[in-house]
Design a protein around this motif. Sequence first.
Motif, PDB file in Angstrom:
ATOM      1  N   ARG A 211      -5.963  -0.012   3.146  1.00 18.27           N
ATOM      2  CA  ARG A 211      -5.394  -0.554   1.914  1.00 18.27           C
ATOM      3  C   ARG A 211      -6.030   0.119   0.703  1.00 18.27           C
ATOM      4  O   ARG A 211      -5.334   0.467  -0.278  1.00 18.27           O
ATOM      5  N   GLU A 212      -7.323   0.322   0.721  1.00 19.16           N
ATOM      6  CA  GLU A 212      -7.972   0.970  -0.415  1.00 19.16           C
ATOM      7  C   GLU A 212      -7.451   2.388  -0.614  1.00 19.16           C
ATOM      8  O   GLU A 212      -7.216   2.831  -1.747  1.00 19.16           O
ATOM      9  N   ALA A 213      -7.257   3.112   0.498  1.00 15.77           N
ATOM     10  CA  ALA A 213      -6.721   4.471   0.396  1.00 15.77           C
ATOM     11  C   ALA A 213      -5.291   4.454  -0.121  1.00 15.77           C
ATOM     12  O   ALA A 213      -4.901   5.286  -0.951  1.00 15.77           O
ATOM     13  N   ALA A 214      -4.506   3.497   0.347  1.00 11.55           N
ATOM     14  CA  ALA A 214      -3.115   3.393  -0.107  1.00 11.55           C
ATOM     15  C   ALA A 214      -3.051   3.052  -1.589  1.00 11.55           C
ATOM     16  O   ALA A 214      -2.251   3.625  -2.339  1.00 11.55           O
ATOM     17  N   ASP A 215      -3.884   2.120  -2.022  1.00 12.03           N
ATOM     18  CA  ASP A 215      -3.884   1.738  -3.434  1.00 12.03           C
ATOM     19  C   ASP A 215      -4.247   2.926  -4.320  1.00 12.03           C
ATOM     20  O   ASP A 215      -3.591   3.174  -5.346  1.00 12.03           O
ATOM     21  N   ARG A 216      -5.283   3.664  -3.939  1.00  7.77           N
ATOM     22  CA  ARG A 216      -5.690   4.808  -4.756  1.00  7.77           C
ATOM     23  C   ARG A 216      -4.575   5.842  -4.851  1.00  7.77           C
ATOM     24  O   ARG A 216      -4.299   6.374  -5.931  1.00  7.77           O
ATOM     25  N   TRP A 217      -3.934   6.109  -3.747  1.00  6.69           N
ATOM     26  CA  TRP A 217      -2.903   7.144  -3.700  1.00  6.69           C
ATOM     27  C   TRP A 217      -1.643   6.716  -4.456  1.00  6.69           C
ATOM     28  O   TRP A 217      -1.146   7.419  -5.329  1.00  6.69           O
TER      29      TRP A 217
END
Length: 304
Positions: A211-217
């Motif tokens: 989720r953190e990677a998705a949010d950043r991207w």
Amino acid sequence: MTQKSGQQNERVRFTFRQLEVFLATAHDGSTRAAAERIARSQSAASSALVELESLLGVPLFDRVGRRLVLNENGRAFLPRAASLVEAAGELEHLFSGRHAAPLRVAASMTIGEHILPPLLARWKASHPHSVVQLRIANTTDVLAAVAAFDADIGFIEGPQTHADLLVREWMTDEMVIVAAPAHPLAGRAAVPRAALRAARWALRERGSGTREAADRWLLAQLGQVQIDFELGTPEALKALVAAGDALAVLPRHSVAASLARGELAELPTALPRAARVLAVVTHRERRLGAGGEAFLRYCFGARR
């Protein structure tokens, strides 16, 4: 010679059982729960803890309500006590045909479900006497488990840090956007940003590395997106996307088999490639045993 031997005996006065009681109390917050964990009576556990504090000359816990909470002395003693108990476990099994006590590994979802299982199978084939206990949780819980000595080694996703932990880069994983094969955006040569902004999204729960990677991207490239679903596991997320009209961002390791079977479709976009770091986590103050160090060397050697 006798005097020297006596001085050496005086240096180590606490027992393995006292250390076990201390570690169990630190984990559970009470001598009653600690006694249940190590199969002793509460009175015996309480006596062992009192004796240990008396031998050390300092209290190790503060009483907060009905709970025993580690104080500054206890926090300093914890990693060293854990290392001693682990070393004692190795000695106990030295001539029993087993290398050591079970190695406790905690891993985030993608790593625990898709990357570690084949690696563990190969490790077991070459180390038949080893025992590895794998716990799968989100990244936040993996960090907490290693920090609390509930896990010896952790595997996490994303650029996480923790004051008590050593985080080392292990390998990288690519994030991809997937949809059901029948989704209107599937099959396009390149899905435009406007279509991605207008889409409905299903993402992992907050606290997960995915989720953190998705949010950043997504936030960096698209700004606000419409999040209709937040799910706790990659498998649930893939099933929802395959059966509906939501898009998802998931690691390639997690969706490779579903893409190959035609259950999901990868959406090509003009967005820059999103790669994230997968990392190995150990406690800064704790010495891993021989089995743990060997397993770490194997994992780093097996990077792909």
